[in-house]
Design an enzyme around this catalytic site. Structure first.
Site, PDB file in Angstrom:
ATOM      1  N   ARG A  52       0.748  -1.056   0.180  1.00 26.83           N
ATOM      2  CA  ARG A  52       0.097   0.039   0.016  1.00 26.83           C
ATOM      3  C   ARG A  52       0.790   1.310   0.033  1.00 26.83           C
ATOM      4  NH1 ARG A  52      -3.477  -2.438   4.853  1.00 26.83           N
ATOM      5  NH2 ARG A  52      -1.416  -3.686   5.044  1.00 26.83           N
ATOM      6  N   LYS A  59       9.026  -0.777   3.294  1.00 28.86           N
ATOM      7  CA  LYS A  59       8.247   0.076   4.197  1.00 28.86           C
ATOM      8  C   LYS A  59       8.880   0.557   5.543  1.00 28.86           C
ATOM      9  CE  LYS A  59       4.408  -1.603   6.218  1.00 28.86           C
ATOM     10  NZ  LYS A  59       3.068  -2.082   6.559  1.00 28.86           N
ATOM     11  N   GLN A 110      12.476 -14.585   6.078  1.00 29.45           N
ATOM     12  CA  GLN A 110      10.969 -15.116   5.832  1.00 29.45           C
ATOM     13  C   GLN A 110      11.041 -14.866   4.264  1.00 29.45           C
ATOM     14  OE1 GLN A 110       7.791 -12.804   6.611  1.00 29.45           O
ATOM     15  NE2 GLN A 110       6.173 -14.570   6.549  1.00 29.45           N
ATOM     16  N   GLU A 192      -9.922 -10.004  10.258  1.00 27.54           N
ATOM     17  CA  GLU A 192      -9.178  -8.877   9.424  1.00 27.54           C
ATOM     18  C   GLU A 192     -10.389  -8.099   8.621  1.00 27.54           C
ATOM     19  OE1 GLU A 192      -5.883  -8.080   9.726  1.00 27.54           O
ATOM     20  OE2 GLU A 192      -6.190  -9.357  11.440  1.00 27.54           O
ATOM     21  N   ASN A 207      -7.245  -4.599  16.673  1.00 22.15           N
ATOM     22  CA  ASN A 207      -6.017  -5.328  17.390  1.00 22.15           C
ATOM     23  C   ASN A 207      -4.688  -4.408  16.730  1.00 22.15           C
ATOM     24  OD1 ASN A 207      -3.793  -7.120  17.591  1.00 22.15           O
ATOM     25  ND2 ASN A 207      -4.292  -7.920  15.376  1.00 22.15           N
ATOM     26  N   LYS A 387      30.709  27.790   1.313  1.00 16.61           N
ATOM     27  CA  LYS A 387      31.014  26.438   1.349  1.00 16.61           C
ATOM     28  C   LYS A 387      32.499  26.028   1.773  1.00 16.61           C
ATOM     29  CE  LYS A 387      33.121  24.350  -1.606  1.00 16.61           C
ATOM     30  NZ  LYS A 387      34.005  23.649  -2.592  1.00 16.61           N
ATOM     31  N   ALA A 459      37.778  48.532  -3.720  1.00 22.45           N
ATOM     32  CA  ALA A 459      36.357  48.005  -4.273  1.00 22.45           C
ATOM     33  C   ALA A 459      36.817  47.674  -5.973  1.00 22.45           C
ATOM     34  CB  ALA A 459      35.230  48.866  -4.181  1.00 22.45           C
ATOM     35  N   ARG A 476      42.227  47.777 -10.971  1.00 26.11           N
ATOM     36  CA  ARG A 476      41.219  48.271 -11.783  1.00 26.11           C
ATOM     37  C   ARG A 476      41.580  49.536 -12.562  1.00 26.11           C
ATOM     38  NH1 ARG A 476      38.263  50.459  -6.305  1.00 26.11           N
ATOM     39  NH2 ARG A 476      39.111  52.529  -6.510  1.00 26.11           N
TER      40      ARG A 476
END
Ligand code: UD1
Ligand code: CA
Length: 494
Positions: A52, A59, A110, A192, A207, A387, A459, A476
């Site tokens: 489901r 799950k 199982q 069930e 249950n 970073k 700057a 610059r």
């Protein structure tokens, strides 16, 4: 993961619960007295496919508050006295076994999964020599509390039952096995959802899939279970009818509906998540954390928060995150990070795998990516991305910057629009900015490059060579002013 100290989300006060519990305990006396050995084992069912969920992942490994669902159940088992624990795996057995490998439980395969009764049978051999009591839990019932399981043991012992089941009443019992009782109130059997008649479906007592069963009866009784049902499965729940028929002592205890939700679908997952979030928020409030709107925060089960922290709506704290005392967090997402005391995080910031020392201030709109270290009192402002970099004590990067692979000393001012050019398309390089440097706005630092202590960068500079300490670096084009140029253009046009 820690257990909440304060109970949250309960509908009934403890006193009411205690009286109603008494009524629920009904024995099918007379019967055999068992449970003499006092030994305890647990079987956790985690082999089902979880159809489901419509997922490619098992799950029981879907996360709730950042932690796989199954881990809550294993954590619970660890906190009640149990000598041996088995996890039944089947669907995606490898992933599930791998996920639980560090918790010291034994996985039993199982293959193929043929139902919950068949799942429990997989432990028959391992428990051959065992005559004690077996606690059975489902990997998809993660909200169960330790106190409830302890209460179940108490009832089991007090009633000297062969089998004790945890039940609850749900306004909408859809999907669960219903408890059928005899006229005298004794439990007769479980039916069930898929096998129930409309009348049986209207029963609200369900249950929960949590049981304590005496081992000799458990494995003997399971031998009688046949897959005569809609799903052609070996139902563990058939054992209740078998016990009743054999005159075994059956007992029941009631649980709070909130803690026994079985997660079968994505909708169930969201419901469980909501309950757990509320529980986690309640726990931190009880520990001295202010949460302005507990419904609008997301705190993973693994997070730790200091006293007097204030959490505004829209905060998400994830993974291995620790928040120091007196921090103030506005809407933000913090993942796997450590924040020292009095750190302020302003709105819409994202902090991932970072270390933040005391008194730092972050945001609004800051992005601290993995490997960011902010030293005491550092400030990171609007639209700054960092970073794998360290920003030293009291240093500031307040506006529109990118710092990557940089080591920035103390008392540094990173002007608006500063960029470390750390990547040449192939490799990453480091930028080192020593103490008390002033970097003017709109500077590009082409790495590898070092700016010596106390230096000043004008700057608009593009820095490609190391700057000596205390120097002024300027790169610059010199400005030229053409007197009257604009006025002349205007007159030309008219
Ligand atoms: C089960 C109970 C139902 C109860 C509900 C509570 C049965 C037949 N029904 O139904 O009465 O109300 O739980 O949540 O037991 N599993 C295995 N192997 C299998 C099948 C399932 O290990 O072959 C595991 C699943 O991984 C899961 C648990 O058993 O963790 C329960 O299985 P599920 O299919 O979810 O049972 P429900 O239909 O919910
Ligand atoms: Ca289920």
């Amino acid at each position: 993961m820690k257990d909440g100290k304060k109970k949250g989300g309960h509908r009934k006060p403890p006193a009411t619960r205690r009286t109603s519990r008494k009524k629920e305990i009904v024995s099918n006396a007379p019967g055999k007295i068992s449970g003499a050995s006092g030994e305890r084992a647990a079987i956790v069912l985690a082999a089902g496919q979880g159809k489901r969920m419509k997922s490619k992942w098992a799950k029981v490994l879907h996360p709730l508050a950042g932690v796989p669902m199954l881990f809550y159940v294993l954590d619970l088992v660890k906190r009640v006295e149990i000598q041996r624990t088995f996890v039944i795996v089947g669907h995606q057995a490898e992933q599930v076994s791998e996920a639980v490998s560090s918790s010291g439980v034994t996985c039993l395969l199982q293959d193929p999964p043929l139902g919950t009764g068949h799942a429990v049978l997989q432990a028959k051999k391992a428990l051959e020599d065992f005559s004690g009591s077996v606690l059975i839990l489902s990997g998809d019932t993660p909200l169960l509390r330790r106190e409830t399981v302890q209460r179940l043991w108490e009832v089991h012992q007090k009633e000297r039952a062969t089998m004790t089941l945890l039940t609850t009443r749900l306004a909408n019992p859809y999907g669960y096995g219903r408890i059928l009782r005899k006229k005298n109130g004794a439990i007769a059997r479980i039916v069930e959802e898929k096998d129930a008649t409309p009348a049986e479906r209207s029963i609200q007592e369900i249950n929960t899939g949590v049981y304590i069963i005496e081992a000799p009866f458990l494995f003997d009784g399971l031998g009688e279970v046949r897959p005569n049902n809609q799903q052609k499965e070996y139902y563990l729940t058939d054992l209740i009818g078998i016990a009743a028929r054999r005159g075994e002592r059956l007992a029941g205890a009631a649980a709070d509906p909130d803690e026994v939700i079985g997660v079968n679908s994505r909708a169930d997952l969201a419901t469980a998540e909501g309950t757990l979030r509320k529980r986690i928020a309640a726990r931190w409030m009880a520990e001295g954390v202010t949460i302005l709107d507990p419904v609008r925060v997301r705190i993973d089960a693994s997070v730790e928060i200091g006293r007097d922290v204030v959490i505004h709506p829209g905060v998400a704290l994830e993974g291995n995150t620790k928040i120091g005392e007196d921090c103030v967090l506005h809407a933000c997402r913090i993942e796997d990070s450590r924040l020292g005391e009095r750190v302020v995080v302003k709105d819409y910031s994202v902090i991932e795998k970072s270390e933040i020392d005391a008194d730092a201030s972050i945001g609004p709109f800051a992005h601290l990516r993995p490997g960011t270290v902010l030293r005491k009192g550092a400030k990171v402002g609007n639209f700054v991305e960092i970073k794998k970099s360290e920003l030293g004590e009291g240093s500031k990067a307040n506006h529109l910057s990118y710092l990557g692979d940089a080591v920035v000393g103390k008392g540094v001012n990173i002007g608006a629009g500063t960029i470390t050019c750390n990547y040449d398309g192939e490799k990453k390089y480091q930028t080192i900015i020593e103490d008390e440097v002033f970097i003017g706005s709109d500077t590009q630092l082409v790495a590898p490059v070092r700016v010596g202590a106390g230096a000043l960068i004008a700057a608009g500079s593009t820095i490609t060579r190391d700057v000596p300490p205390e120097a002024l670096a300027i790169s610059r084009v010199r400005q030229e002013n053409k007197e009257g140029w604009a006025r002349k253009r205007k007159t030309k046009k008219t």
